[in-house]
Design a protein around this motif. Structure first.
Motif, PDB file in Angstrom:
ATOM      1  N   THR A   4       4.312   2.053   0.547  1.00 48.70           N
ATOM      2  CA  THR A   4       3.032   2.691   0.332  1.00 48.70           C
ATOM      3  C   THR A   4       2.365   2.503   1.498  1.00 48.70           C
ATOM      4  O   THR A   4       1.982   1.599   1.994  1.00 48.70           O
ATOM      5  CB  THR A   4       2.274   1.735  -0.999  1.00 48.70           C
ATOM      6  OG1 THR A   4       3.240   1.318  -1.903  1.00 48.70           O
ATOM      7  CG2 THR A   4       1.039   2.347  -1.453  1.00 48.70           C
ATOM      8  N   GLU A   5       1.809   3.882   1.759  1.00 49.32           N
ATOM      9  CA  GLU A   5       0.893   4.010   3.048  1.00 49.32           C
ATOM     10  C   GLU A   5      -0.606   3.858   2.545  1.00 49.32           C
ATOM     11  O   GLU A   5      -0.895   3.931   1.391  1.00 49.32           O
ATOM     12  CB  GLU A   5       1.124   5.278   3.663  1.00 49.32           C
ATOM     13  CG  GLU A   5       2.466   5.384   4.343  1.00 49.32           C
ATOM     14  CD  GLU A   5       2.544   6.634   4.988  1.00 49.32           C
ATOM     15  OE1 GLU A   5       1.652   6.904   5.671  1.00 49.32           O
ATOM     16  OE2 GLU A   5       3.755   7.228   5.180  1.00 49.32           O
ATOM     17  N   SER A   6      -1.324   3.283   3.438  1.00 47.41           N
ATOM     18  CA  SER A   6      -2.771   2.996   3.234  1.00 47.41           C
ATOM     19  C   SER A   6      -3.527   4.337   3.878  1.00 47.41           C
ATOM     20  O   SER A   6      -3.184   5.161   4.859  1.00 47.41           O
ATOM     21  CB  SER A   6      -3.338   1.973   4.145  1.00 47.41           C
ATOM     22  OG  SER A   6      -4.519   1.755   4.114  1.00 47.41           O
ATOM     23  N   ALA A  93      -0.926  -2.136   0.439  1.00 42.01           N
ATOM     24  CA  ALA A  93      -0.116  -0.939   0.935  1.00 42.01           C
ATOM     25  C   ALA A  93       0.835  -1.902   1.733  1.00 42.01           C
ATOM     26  O   ALA A  93       0.737  -3.027   2.266  1.00 42.01           O
ATOM     27  CB  ALA A  93      -0.963  -0.369   1.935  1.00 42.01           C
ATOM     28  N   THR A  95       4.540  -0.719   4.502  1.00 43.70           N
ATOM     29  CA  THR A  95       5.347   0.254   4.989  1.00 43.70           C
ATOM     30  C   THR A  95       6.757  -0.496   5.410  1.00 43.70           C
ATOM     31  O   THR A  95       7.342   0.224   5.957  1.00 43.70           O
ATOM     32  CB  THR A  95       4.753   0.992   5.931  1.00 43.70           C
ATOM     33  OG1 THR A  95       4.467   0.348   7.142  1.00 43.70           O
ATOM     34  CG2 THR A  95       3.524   1.865   5.479  1.00 43.70           C
ATOM     35  N   ARG A 174       5.195  -0.636  11.580  1.00 43.85           N
ATOM     36  CA  ARG A 174       5.235  -1.058  10.136  1.00 43.85           C
ATOM     37  C   ARG A 174       4.189  -2.278   9.982  1.00 43.85           C
ATOM     38  O   ARG A 174       3.956  -2.946  10.689  1.00 43.85           O
ATOM     39  CB  ARG A 174       6.467  -1.494   9.649  1.00 43.85           C
ATOM     40  CG  ARG A 174       7.651  -0.581   9.762  1.00 43.85           C
ATOM     41  CD  ARG A 174       8.397  -0.285   8.855  1.00 43.85           C
ATOM     42  NE  ARG A 174       9.516   0.682   9.069  1.00 43.85           N
ATOM     43  CZ  ARG A 174      10.384   1.254   8.397  1.00 43.85           C
ATOM     44  NH1 ARG A 174      10.272   0.887   7.123  1.00 43.85           N
ATOM     45  NH2 ARG A 174      11.316   1.870   8.625  1.00 43.85           N
TER      46      ARG A 174
END
Ligand SMILES: [Zn+2]
Length: 214
Positions: A4-6, A93, A95, A174
């Motif tokens: 999940t990206e921010s 979030a 990654t 990441r």
């Protein structure tokens, strides 16, 4: 693993610092603020503890966190639960996709058991926690160090229940991001470990960013 990206922009962060490997860090994160930890070079272990900022006898609890979500790995959606059953922060979030809370922090003792007797005096995360407490957090003592989170560390559990310190699944750039559900004190040891192949024997810096309540 779902990543999940921010949407938060680093240029809008109210706090932005690089913490070298082997260094400690502590700071109060206010309710509603967001903390991001960036693994700048990949496969770094970021040993982390959280406390209620107003009453540090209430602190992060690994077993309560695992039981509440029914899973041993931490990732987006994980609520970091306190020893009193309250939510300290929520991971919003991620990654990297997986973080450990079973492996514990490296220490003089574990350096001897895992690596060699003469590794006892090498720098370790427990010493960093103790140094940060002794120099900056006078409310805390060595009994206040519970089981921690190892962000970016990969410790899969086999079907037989064995812990395996596997190669990392993280990489350069990441990050993991969490929103504070209450005022929390974060205490970090950016792991100095030189004996573990998980980080290619090369501990590296991380970047910490905080955004004000949006
Ligand atoms: Zn360590």
């Amino acid at each position: 693993m779902a990543l999940t990206e921010s949407k938060l922009e680093p240029s809008r962060a109210s706090f932005d610092v690089v913490v070298e490997s082997g260094c400690g860090f502590s700071r109060t994160i206010r309710r509603g603020q967001t903390l991001r930890i960036v693994d700048l070079e990949g496969n770094q272990a970021v040993d982390t503890l959280f406390f209620d900022a107003h009453d540090p006898t209430e602190r992060y609890s690994a077993p309560d966190t695992i039981r509440e979500q029914g899973n041993i790995y931490l990732t987006t959606g994980t609520k970091l639960i306190s020893s009193e059953g309250n939510v300290l922060l929520t991971i919003v979030a991620d990654t990297c996709g997986r973080h450990d809370t079973l492996g514990g922090a490296c220490a003089a003792e574990s350096n001897q058991v895992r690596y060699a007797l003469e590794k006892k005096h090498m720098h370790n995360c427990r010493d960093t926690f103790l140094l940060e407490i002794a120099t900056r957090l006078e409310r805390l003592g060595k009994r206040d160090i519970p089981a921690n989170i190892n962000f970016f560390m990969n410790v899969p559990v086999t079907p037989a229940g064995e812990l395996t310190f596997a190669d990392g699944v993280s990489g350069s750039g990441r990050y993991v991001e969490m929103r504070a559900d209450t005022d929390v004190l974060v205490l970090i040891s950016n792991c100095p470990q030189l004996n573990n192949p998980c980080n290619a024997y090369n501990p590296t810096p991380v970047r910490l960013l905080v955004w004000r309540k949006s």
